[in-house]
Design a protein around this motif. Sequence first.
Motif, PDB file in Angstrom:
ATOM      1  N   ARG A  77       0.683  -1.136   0.130  1.00  0.00           N
ATOM      2  CA  ARG A  77       0.095   0.112   0.102  1.00  0.00           C
ATOM      3  C   ARG A  77       0.959   1.316   0.009  1.00  0.00           C
ATOM      4  O   ARG A  77       0.440   2.290   0.126  1.00  0.00           O
ATOM      5  CB  ARG A  77      -0.798   0.122   1.281  1.00  0.00           C
ATOM      6  N   ALA A  78       2.193   1.056  -0.178  1.00  0.00           N
ATOM      7  CA  ALA A  78       3.122   2.195  -0.164  1.00  0.00           C
ATOM      8  C   ALA A  78       2.790   3.268  -0.726  1.00  0.00           C
ATOM      9  O   ALA A  78       3.028   4.468  -0.754  1.00  0.00           O
ATOM     10  CB  ALA A  78       4.509   1.825   0.009  1.00  0.00           C
ATOM     11  N   THR A  79       2.365   2.744  -2.429  1.00  0.00           N
ATOM     12  CA  THR A  79       2.057   3.721  -3.416  1.00  0.00           C
ATOM     13  C   THR A  79       0.645   4.346  -3.579  1.00  0.00           C
ATOM     14  O   THR A  79       0.465   5.032  -4.503  1.00  0.00           O
ATOM     15  CB  THR A  79       2.636   3.027  -4.764  1.00  0.00           C
ATOM     16  N   PHE A  80      -0.180   3.808  -2.351  1.00  0.00           N
ATOM     17  CA  PHE A  80      -1.634   4.307  -2.538  1.00  0.00           C
ATOM     18  C   PHE A  80      -1.452   5.705  -2.019  1.00  0.00           C
ATOM     19  O   PHE A  80      -0.859   6.235  -1.197  1.00  0.00           O
ATOM     20  CB  PHE A  80      -2.302   3.509  -1.544  1.00  0.00           C
ATOM     21  N   LYS A  81      -2.704   6.562  -2.711  1.00  0.00           N
ATOM     22  CA  LYS A  81      -3.041   7.601  -2.097  1.00  0.00           C
ATOM     23  C   LYS A  81      -3.176   8.099  -0.726  1.00  0.00           C
ATOM     24  O   LYS A  81      -3.821   7.107  -0.102  1.00  0.00           O
ATOM     25  CB  LYS A  81      -4.109   8.579  -2.979  1.00  0.00           C
ATOM     26  N   PRO A  82      -3.058   8.959   0.049  1.00  0.00           N
ATOM     27  CA  PRO A  82      -3.308   9.005   1.506  1.00  0.00           C
ATOM     28  C   PRO A  82      -4.791   8.972   1.680  1.00  0.00           C
ATOM     29  O   PRO A  82      -5.789   9.523   0.714  1.00  0.00           O
ATOM     30  CB  PRO A  82      -2.860  10.599   1.870  1.00  0.00           C
ATOM     31  N   ARG A  83      -5.358   8.313   2.786  1.00  0.00           N
ATOM     32  CA  ARG A  83      -6.623   8.325   3.311  1.00  0.00           C
ATOM     33  C   ARG A  83      -6.919   8.564   4.503  1.00  0.00           C
ATOM     34  O   ARG A  83      -5.838   8.514   5.406  1.00  0.00           O
ATOM     35  CB  ARG A  83      -6.929   6.595   2.901  1.00  0.00           C
ATOM     36  N   GLY A  84      -8.274   8.335   4.932  1.00  0.00           N
ATOM     37  CA  GLY A  84      -8.448   8.660   6.643  1.00  0.00           C
ATOM     38  C   GLY A  84      -8.061   7.333   7.161  1.00  0.00           C
ATOM     39  O   GLY A  84      -8.047   5.984   6.397  1.00  0.00           O
ATOM     40  N   ALA A  85      -8.040   7.331   8.402  1.00  0.00           N
ATOM     41  CA  ALA A  85      -7.756   6.206   9.479  1.00  0.00           C
ATOM     42  C   ALA A  85      -8.773   5.033   9.284  1.00  0.00           C
ATOM     43  O   ALA A  85      -8.673   3.970   9.120  1.00  0.00           O
ATOM     44  CB  ALA A  85      -7.715   6.775  10.821  1.00  0.00           C
ATOM     45  N   GLY A  86     -10.146   5.308   9.210  1.00  0.00           N
ATOM     46  CA  GLY A  86     -11.114   4.546   8.739  1.00  0.00           C
ATOM     47  C   GLY A  86     -10.995   3.772   7.652  1.00  0.00           C
ATOM     48  O   GLY A  86     -11.193   2.572   7.654  1.00  0.00           O
ATOM     49  N   ALA A  87     -10.740   4.353   6.583  1.00  0.00           N
ATOM     50  CA  ALA A  87     -10.439   3.522   5.354  1.00  0.00           C
ATOM     51  C   ALA A  87      -9.185   2.560   5.544  1.00  0.00           C
ATOM     52  O   ALA A  87      -9.318   1.431   4.930  1.00  0.00           O
ATOM     53  CB  ALA A  87     -10.584   4.445   4.190  1.00  0.00           C
ATOM     54  N   TRP A  88      -8.166   2.950   6.123  1.00  0.00           N
ATOM     55  CA  TRP A  88      -7.074   2.235   6.091  1.00  0.00           C
ATOM     56  C   TRP A  88      -7.427   1.196   6.884  1.00  0.00           C
ATOM     57  O   TRP A  88      -6.699  -0.165   6.870  1.00  0.00           O
ATOM     58  CB  TRP A  88      -5.854   2.974   6.753  1.00  0.00           C
ATOM     59  N   ALA A  89      -7.915   1.327   8.078  1.00  0.00           N
ATOM     60  CA  ALA A  89      -8.472   0.065   9.251  1.00  0.00           C
ATOM     61  C   ALA A  89      -9.290  -0.940   8.383  1.00  0.00           C
ATOM     62  O   ALA A  89      -9.074  -1.982   8.623  1.00  0.00           O
ATOM     63  CB  ALA A  89      -9.072   0.882  10.334  1.00  0.00           C
ATOM     64  N   ALA A  90     -10.131  -0.415   7.825  1.00  0.00           N
ATOM     65  CA  ALA A  90     -10.946  -1.391   6.733  1.00  0.00           C
ATOM     66  C   ALA A  90     -10.039  -2.162   5.822  1.00  0.00           C
ATOM     67  O   ALA A  90     -10.397  -3.589   5.849  1.00  0.00           O
ATOM     68  CB  ALA A  90     -12.300  -0.766   5.898  1.00  0.00           C
ATOM     69  N   ASP A  91      -9.393  -1.506   5.122  1.00  0.00           N
ATOM     70  CA  ASP A  91      -8.642  -2.360   4.182  1.00  0.00           C
ATOM     71  C   ASP A  91      -7.486  -3.477   5.017  1.00  0.00           C
ATOM     72  O   ASP A  91      -7.212  -4.317   4.458  1.00  0.00           O
ATOM     73  CB  ASP A  91      -7.733  -1.063   3.432  1.00  0.00           C
ATOM     74  N   TRP A  92      -6.955  -2.920   6.212  1.00  0.00           N
ATOM     75  CA  TRP A  92      -5.870  -3.655   6.857  1.00  0.00           C
ATOM     76  C   TRP A  92      -6.605  -4.699   7.493  1.00  0.00           C
ATOM     77  O   TRP A  92      -6.079  -5.896   7.238  1.00  0.00           O
ATOM     78  CB  TRP A  92      -5.329  -2.915   7.906  1.00  0.00           C
ATOM     79  N   ARG A  93      -7.781  -4.735   7.877  1.00  0.00           N
ATOM     80  CA  ARG A  93      -8.637  -5.876   8.468  1.00  0.00           C
ATOM     81  C   ARG A  93      -9.031  -6.736   7.336  1.00  0.00           C
ATOM     82  O   ARG A  93      -8.560  -8.238   7.422  1.00  0.00           O
ATOM     83  CB  ARG A  93      -9.884  -5.530   9.102  1.00  0.00           C
ATOM     84  N   SER A  94      -9.251  -6.395   6.289  1.00  0.00           N
ATOM     85  CA  SER A  94      -9.512  -7.315   5.069  1.00  0.00           C
ATOM     86  C   SER A  94      -8.387  -7.960   4.738  1.00  0.00           C
ATOM     87  O   SER A  94      -8.327  -9.288   4.249  1.00  0.00           O
ATOM     88  CB  SER A  94      -9.928  -6.424   3.682  1.00  0.00           C
ATOM     89  N   TRP A  95      -7.168  -7.535   4.660  1.00  0.00           N
ATOM     90  CA  TRP A  95      -5.781  -8.019   4.362  1.00  0.00           C
ATOM     91  C   TRP A  95      -5.369  -9.141   5.525  1.00  0.00           C
ATOM     92  O   TRP A  95      -5.278 -10.268   5.155  1.00  0.00           O
ATOM     93  CB  TRP A  95      -4.654  -6.987   4.315  1.00  0.00           C
ATOM     94  N   ILE A  96      -5.802  -8.734   6.674  1.00  0.00           N
ATOM     95  CA  ILE A  96      -5.292  -9.923   7.817  1.00  0.00           C
ATOM     96  C   ILE A  96      -6.315 -11.162   7.560  1.00  0.00           C
ATOM     97  O   ILE A  96      -5.981 -12.116   7.798  1.00  0.00           O
ATOM     98  CB  ILE A  96      -5.478  -9.112   9.167  1.00  0.00           C
ATOM     99  N   VAL A  97      -7.469 -10.812   7.348  1.00  0.00           N
ATOM    100  CA  VAL A  97      -8.696 -11.945   7.055  1.00  0.00           C
ATOM    101  C   VAL A  97      -7.911 -12.839   6.145  1.00  0.00           C
ATOM    102  O   VAL A  97      -8.084 -14.025   6.097  1.00  0.00           O
ATOM    103  CB  VAL A  97      -9.858 -11.319   6.699  1.00  0.00           C
ATOM    104  N   ARG A  98      -7.526 -12.525   5.086  1.00  0.00           N
ATOM    105  CA  ARG A  98      -7.058 -13.392   3.865  1.00  0.00           C
ATOM    106  C   ARG A  98      -5.587 -13.900   4.162  1.00  0.00           C
ATOM    107  O   ARG A  98      -5.166 -14.851   3.478  1.00  0.00           O
ATOM    108  CB  ARG A  98      -6.966 -12.573   2.637  1.00  0.00           C
ATOM    109  N   GLU A  99      -5.209 -13.138   5.120  1.00  0.00           N
ATOM    110  CA  GLU A  99      -3.657 -13.767   5.517  1.00  0.00           C
ATOM    111  C   GLU A  99      -3.522 -15.233   6.151  1.00  0.00           C
ATOM    112  O   GLU A  99      -4.215 -15.625   7.004  1.00  0.00           O
ATOM    113  CB  GLU A  99      -2.855 -12.910   6.338  1.00  0.00           C
ATOM    114  N   HIS A 100      -2.814 -16.156   5.467  1.00  0.00           N
ATOM    115  CA  HIS A 100      -2.725 -17.524   6.194  1.00  0.00           C
ATOM    116  C   HIS A 100      -1.313 -17.288   7.132  1.00  0.00           C
ATOM    117  O   HIS A 100      -0.679 -16.508   7.246  1.00  0.00           O
ATOM    118  CB  HIS A 100      -2.198 -18.406   5.019  1.00  0.00           C
TER     119      HIS A 100
END
Length: 298
Positions: A232-255
Amino acid sequence: MSVDTREWVWEHSSSRGTARLVLLSIADRVPDEQCVAWASMTSLVERTNASLTAVRTALRALAAGDELELLDGYQGPLRTTVYRLPRAAAFLAKVNAAREEDPDAHAEPSDADPVPELEPEKLQRYGIWPKKGTDSTPSRRNPTRADPGPSRRNPHPRRSGFRTLDGPDSTPQNRSKPKVNRRYSSSGTSLTSATEWQIDPDTQAWARQQGHLDRLGEEGLQAADAKWRAHRATFKPRGAGAWAADWRSWIVREHAPTRPNLYAVPGKGPAQPGGMTRAEAHTAALLAALDEPTGTEG
């Protein structure tokens, strides 16, 4: 189970606008088929990027229907408010019953579907306990009712609990009191990059309650976090809520480290780009859109 509850909101809820975002934020915290979750008013304001007044209005709108109720006989960590999505719980119970007879059975929600009785002992594993001096009976749907004020000897911890309806609207959209320690700001909404975003206490509690900390281990969770930040380093800046939702979705898929990681790398998922389910993709896109500058800022 939060995925199934969010899917119900996307597909069957009649809520709109901020009310829909509030309902999705609560659904995202649901740990099992009872569709019960705790959330503070502060966390709902931050995750929806809406004003305090807008969130309270949304809760009133949801209370006017039958999609959300306040369980005032219970309280979550730090005396936070406990909610239930009764229609979602009724639908999930109907689906589970149908699949016991036929794994491929299809069910449709109905207002006539009975809402399952609560099992308080299951709620305790998620930090939800009956309030002392109550019979743990859920009240009528009134999620905006203020909790009794704290005593002078034992005040509520700051930034926790269910706030009263009076008082100033102190939110991320209040231009007179902007957030600090953030490099980016647009229209009163604080933006930050993925590499600078910090995991907030609600997200930490979510990872522990959903079992991801036990599943991945401390080192595995840190490795997943580092991988997410790199992608996500090259993504545009976002609010904390958007990053939190995206991070959770990533962790759910992580094995776990002992299993092959099939879905954590963007583009490898079986359902949606980036390995997200449809509900997760809807949520991440909606929250990201709320944080994008419109070009009309003053």
